[in-house]
Design an enzyme around this catalytic site. Structure first.
Site, PDB file in Angstrom:
ATOM      1  N   ARG A  71      -1.772  12.485  -9.668  1.00  0.00           N
ATOM      2  CA  ARG A  71      -2.927  12.562  -8.764  1.00  0.00           C
ATOM      3  C   ARG A  71      -3.401  13.987  -8.511  1.00  0.00           C
ATOM      4  O   ARG A  71      -4.504  14.187  -7.979  1.00  0.00           O
ATOM      5  CB  ARG A  71      -2.546  11.945  -7.403  1.00  0.00           C
ATOM      6  CG  ARG A  71      -2.821  10.469  -7.204  1.00  0.00           C
ATOM      7  CD  ARG A  71      -4.299  10.134  -7.030  1.00  0.00           C
ATOM      8  NE  ARG A  71      -5.021  11.024  -6.132  1.00  0.00           N
ATOM      9  CZ  ARG A  71      -4.995  10.963  -4.808  1.00  0.00           C
ATOM     10  NH1 ARG A  71      -4.296  10.037  -4.225  1.00  0.00           N
ATOM     11  NH2 ARG A  71      -5.678  11.807  -4.070  1.00  0.00           N
ATOM     12  N   ARG A  73       2.882   6.664  -3.294  1.00  0.00           N
ATOM     13  CA  ARG A  73       2.881   7.995  -2.681  1.00  0.00           C
ATOM     14  C   ARG A  73       4.267   8.607  -2.561  1.00  0.00           C
ATOM     15  O   ARG A  73       4.397   9.814  -2.425  1.00  0.00           O
ATOM     16  CB  ARG A  73       2.249   7.928  -1.284  1.00  0.00           C
ATOM     17  CG  ARG A  73       0.747   7.996  -1.343  1.00  0.00           C
ATOM     18  CD  ARG A  73       0.195   8.672  -0.138  1.00  0.00           C
ATOM     19  NE  ARG A  73       0.572   7.928   1.058  1.00  0.00           N
ATOM     20  CZ  ARG A  73       0.180   8.265   2.275  1.00  0.00           C
ATOM     21  NH1 ARG A  73      -0.588   9.309   2.439  1.00  0.00           N
ATOM     22  NH2 ARG A  73       0.548   7.554   3.314  1.00  0.00           N
ATOM     23  N   TYR A 119     -14.010  -0.029  10.114  1.00  0.00           N
ATOM     24  CA  TYR A 119     -14.154   1.358   9.639  1.00  0.00           C
ATOM     25  C   TYR A 119     -15.617   1.804   9.717  1.00  0.00           C
ATOM     26  O   TYR A 119     -15.916   2.947  10.061  1.00  0.00           O
ATOM     27  CB  TYR A 119     -13.654   1.501   8.193  1.00  0.00           C
ATOM     28  CG  TYR A 119     -12.140   1.557   8.078  1.00  0.00           C
ATOM     29  CD1 TYR A 119     -11.423   2.640   8.580  1.00  0.00           C
ATOM     30  CD2 TYR A 119     -11.434   0.527   7.475  1.00  0.00           C
ATOM     31  CE1 TYR A 119     -10.036   2.685   8.478  1.00  0.00           C
ATOM     32  CE2 TYR A 119     -10.044   0.565   7.370  1.00  0.00           C
ATOM     33  CZ  TYR A 119      -9.359   1.652   7.880  1.00  0.00           C
ATOM     34  OH  TYR A 119      -7.995   1.702   7.789  1.00  0.00           O
ATOM     35  N   ASP A 174      -8.622   0.959  -3.406  1.00  0.00           N
ATOM     36  CA  ASP A 174      -8.616   0.989  -1.943  1.00  0.00           C
ATOM     37  C   ASP A 174      -9.665   0.009  -1.438  1.00  0.00           C
ATOM     38  O   ASP A 174     -10.630  -0.306  -2.155  1.00  0.00           O
ATOM     39  CB  ASP A 174      -8.899   2.391  -1.398  1.00  0.00           C
ATOM     40  CG  ASP A 174      -8.573   2.454   0.091  1.00  0.00           C
ATOM     41  OD1 ASP A 174      -7.390   2.639   0.433  1.00  0.00           O
ATOM     42  OD2 ASP A 174      -9.492   2.256   0.924  1.00  0.00           O
ATOM     43  N   ARG A 214       0.813  -1.207   0.000  1.00  0.00           N
ATOM     44  CA  ARG A 214       0.000   0.000   0.000  1.00  0.00           C
ATOM     45  C   ARG A 214       0.858   1.274   0.000  1.00  0.00           C
ATOM     46  O   ARG A 214       1.804   1.396   0.740  1.00  0.00           O
ATOM     47  CB  ARG A 214      -0.881   0.003   1.248  1.00  0.00           C
ATOM     48  CG  ARG A 214      -1.636   1.296   1.449  1.00  0.00           C
ATOM     49  CD  ARG A 214      -2.818   1.095   2.326  1.00  0.00           C
ATOM     50  NE  ARG A 214      -2.480   0.916   3.713  1.00  0.00           N
ATOM     51  CZ  ARG A 214      -2.199   1.928   4.548  1.00  0.00           C
ATOM     52  NH1 ARG A 214      -2.181   3.148   4.113  1.00  0.00           N
ATOM     53  NH2 ARG A 214      -1.936   1.690   5.793  1.00  0.00           N
TER      54      ARG A 214
HETATM   55  O1  1CP Z   1      -1.834  -1.276   4.234  1.00  0.00           O
HETATM   56  C1  1CP Z   1      -2.745  -2.051   4.531  1.00  0.00           C
HETATM   57  O2  1CP Z   1      -2.975  -2.399   5.706  1.00  0.00           O
HETATM   58  C2  1CP Z   1      -3.551  -2.606   3.405  1.00  0.00           C
HETATM   59  C3  1CP Z   1      -5.026  -2.513   3.532  1.00  0.00           C
HETATM   60  C4  1CP Z   1      -5.574  -1.118   3.363  1.00  0.00           C
HETATM   61  C5  1CP Z   1      -6.131  -0.288   4.353  1.00  0.00           C
HETATM   62  C6  1CP Z   1      -6.183  -0.538   5.839  1.00  0.00           C
HETATM   63  C7  1CP Z   1      -5.719  -0.460   2.122  1.00  0.00           C
HETATM   64  C8  1CP Z   1      -5.263  -1.065   0.841  1.00  0.00           C
HETATM   65  N1  1CP Z   1      -6.395   0.703   2.345  1.00  0.00           N
HETATM   66  C9  1CP Z   1      -6.654   0.864   3.692  1.00  0.00           C
HETATM   67  C10 1CP Z   1      -7.375   1.996   4.315  1.00  0.00           C
HETATM   68  C11 1CP Z   1      -6.691   3.263   4.034  1.00  0.00           C
HETATM   69  N2  1CP Z   1      -6.784   3.930   2.848  1.00  0.00           N
HETATM   70  C12 1CP Z   1      -5.785   3.970   4.874  1.00  0.00           C
HETATM   71  C13 1CP Z   1      -5.391   3.556   6.304  1.00  0.00           C
HETATM   72  C14 1CP Z   1      -6.054   4.435   7.323  1.00  0.00           C
HETATM   73  C15 1CP Z   1      -5.881   3.922   8.748  1.00  0.00           C
HETATM   74  O3  1CP Z   1      -4.780   4.072   9.293  1.00  0.00           O
HETATM   75  O4  1CP Z   1      -6.861   3.377   9.303  1.00  0.00           O
HETATM   76  C16 1CP Z   1      -5.348   5.089   4.154  1.00  0.00           C
HETATM   77  C17 1CP Z   1      -4.388   6.144   4.590  1.00  0.00           C
HETATM   78  C18 1CP Z   1      -5.983   5.030   2.871  1.00  0.00           C
HETATM   79  C19 1CP Z   1      -5.796   5.965   1.731  1.00  0.00           C
HETATM   80  C20 1CP Z   1      -4.987   5.421   0.619  1.00  0.00           C
HETATM   81  N3  1CP Z   1      -5.200   4.214  -0.011  1.00  0.00           N
HETATM   82  C21 1CP Z   1      -3.930   6.083  -0.047  1.00  0.00           C
HETATM   83  C22 1CP Z   1      -3.421   7.476   0.277  1.00  0.00           C
HETATM   84  C23 1CP Z   1      -4.253   8.444  -0.481  1.00  0.00           C
HETATM   85  C24 1CP Z   1      -3.869   9.865  -0.289  1.00  0.00           C
HETATM   86  O5  1CP Z   1      -4.200  10.642  -1.177  1.00  0.00           O
HETATM   87  O6  1CP Z   1      -3.258  10.200   0.742  1.00  0.00           O
HETATM   88  C25 1CP Z   1      -3.490   5.257  -1.088  1.00  0.00           C
HETATM   89  C26 1CP Z   1      -2.422   5.531  -2.107  1.00  0.00           C
HETATM   90  C27 1CP Z   1      -4.293   4.056  -1.041  1.00  0.00           C
HETATM   91  C28 1CP Z   1      -4.208   2.931  -2.019  1.00  0.00           C
HETATM   92  C29 1CP Z   1      -4.266   1.560  -1.517  1.00  0.00           C
HETATM   93  N4  1CP Z   1      -4.894   1.151  -0.354  1.00  0.00           N
HETATM   94  C30 1CP Z   1      -4.730  -0.207  -0.222  1.00  0.00           C
HETATM   95  C31 1CP Z   1      -4.001  -0.684  -1.341  1.00  0.00           C
HETATM   96  C32 1CP Z   1      -3.581  -2.127  -1.577  1.00  0.00           C
HETATM   97  C33 1CP Z   1      -3.756   0.415  -2.177  1.00  0.00           C
HETATM   98  C34 1CP Z   1      -3.193   0.406  -3.583  1.00  0.00           C
HETATM   99  C35 1CP Z   1      -1.788  -0.021  -3.758  1.00  0.00           C
HETATM  100  C36 1CP Z   1      -0.772   1.062  -3.577  1.00  0.00           C
HETATM  101  O7  1CP Z   1      -1.069   2.244  -3.660  1.00  0.00           O
HETATM  102  O8  1CP Z   1       0.394   0.698  -3.410  1.00  0.00           O
END
Ligand code: 1CP
Length: 322
Positions: free
Chosen positions: A15, A6, A130, A51, A2
């Site tokens: 983005r 970024r 969530y 996501d 994940r």
């Molecule tokens: O890392 C893990 O535990 C994987 C599971 C997971 C979780 C818990 C994903 C997969 N998304 C999330 C929720 C989530 N989404 C959070 C965690 C919040 C918390 O602490 O409770 C966050 C910060 C996001 C937002 C998010 N998702 C971003 C940042 C966006 C931004 O503009 O700041 C990004 C790039 C993602 C993409 C994402 N989420 C998950 C995956 C597998 C991916 C895609 C793969 C990748 O980007 O590498």
């Protein structure tokens, strides 16, 4: 892992001006963002840019991703009435709503050529956490209270999240993803007894829609040292391990029964290279005790990570014999 993207300037450029969930639901952009880390780092597989809350949004739940925070719901889901009011996902409308996901995966698979794409989804517990909390939380107290205070409502909620997330995962595999990863990121907040009774049945239900598709299923959570066997038993072919326990110990707990994925500590990406190199070599050596090893990070990439360090780690792993 994940948020690999970024840390990339090309990610931030692509983005700019687009909200996270809009980016996920724009197939051309989601595809480009999936490909960026593959081009940069020469990794052996891509993970689809999306996501875990994307299928909730597509099902009609009021959820958004707030920058720097994560998923936030318009309204928490806490009572039997709240759960009964969730949108139906058994109809064709939900399947049709998944079109941008299918299109994004298909575009990406075509562009990747021989590099495999990993599709993914959130596990029912992590999604329900969530929804019950209304957003990110540290201890998932409200969710853990609900599973005991009103087990029927909890069961109904996790059956719903299982069906939503199972459909999301199946859509990705049918569109061409070569593997499916279920993220139960916050399962580590549960006791083994709670996991087994209140969570595992829903996770099995979430995996049922991909079980007949012949792709390997990876099951990952953080802080799950006590849950590894139970997480395998919901139907995982590969168990993902975070950085908290060494892979040889994880393999011992699993009786050498499954390949492992993991577990470079993201904190060490910012350490001096010799420290990081020694750690990566240690992870690879310990992983060799398992029947198979997918090298990756033990959790997400910190956004301030120097992308050149990631490229160097990939090159190091590719150069290690065995
Ligand atoms: O890392 C893990 O535990 C994987 C599971 C997971 C979780 C818990 C994903 C997969 N998304 C999330 C929720 C989530 N989404 C959070 C965690 C919040 C918390 O602490 O409770 C966050 C910060 C996001 C937002 C998010 N998702 C971003 C940042 C966006 C931004 O503009 O700041 C990004 C790039 C993602 C993409 C994402 N989420 C998950 C995956 C597998 C991916 C895609 C793969 C990748 O980007 O590498």
């Amino acid at each position: 892992m994940r948020q690999a993207g970024r840390s990339l300037p090309e990610y931030r450029r692509a983005r700019e001006g687009t909200a996270m969930l809009d980016a996920c639901l724009t197939p051309e952009l989601a595809s480009e963002l999936t490909l960026q880390p593959v081009r940069r780092h020469d990794v052996d597989a891509a993970i689809f840019f999306s996501d875990i809350v994307v299928p909730l949004r597509l099902a009609g739940v009021d959820v958004d991703i707030k920058p720097g925070v994560g998923p936030v719901l318009g309204r928490a889901v806490r009572t039997a009435d709240d759960v009964a009011a969730l949108p139906s996902v058994e109809d064709d409308a939900f399947s049709a709503a998944l079109a941008p996901v299918r299109d994004g995966v298909a575009l990406t698979v075509a562009a990747l050529g021989s590099t495999p794409l990993i599709g993914f989804a959130g596990a029912p517990f992590t999604l329900a956490a969530y929804m019950v909390e209304g957003g990110p939380s540290r201890d998932h107290l409200a969710a853990r209270t609900l599973m005991h205070a009103d087990p029927q409502t909890w069961q109904a909620l996790t059956a719903w999240t299982a069906d939503v997330t199972g459909a999301f995962l199946r859509a990705q595999v049918l569109a061409g993803a070569s593997a499916a990863q279920l993220f139960d990121s916050w399962a580590g907040s549960l006791s083994l007894a709670d996991y087994t009774t209140h969570v595992a049945p829903a996770s099995s239900r979430a995996l049922a829609p991909v079980r007949d598709l012949g792709v390997p299923v990876v099951h990952f959570g953080t802080g799950t040292g006590e849950l590894l066997v139970a997480m395998r038993d919901v139907g995982a072919d590969v168990v993902g391990v975070d950085y908290r326990i060494p892979l040889d110990e994880a393999n011992r707990r699993l009786g050498g029964s499954v390949p492992l994925q993991g577990n470079i500590d993201p904190a060490l990406l910012a350490a001096p290279w010799p420290v990081l190199e020694a750690h990566v070599r240690d992870v690879v050596a310990r992983g060799a005790s398992a029947p198979g090893h997918v090298v990756n990070l033990g959790h997400g990439v910190p956004p301030e990570t120097d992308p050149d360090v990631l490229t160097r780690v990939v090159r190091l792993v590719h150069g290690i014999d065995g």
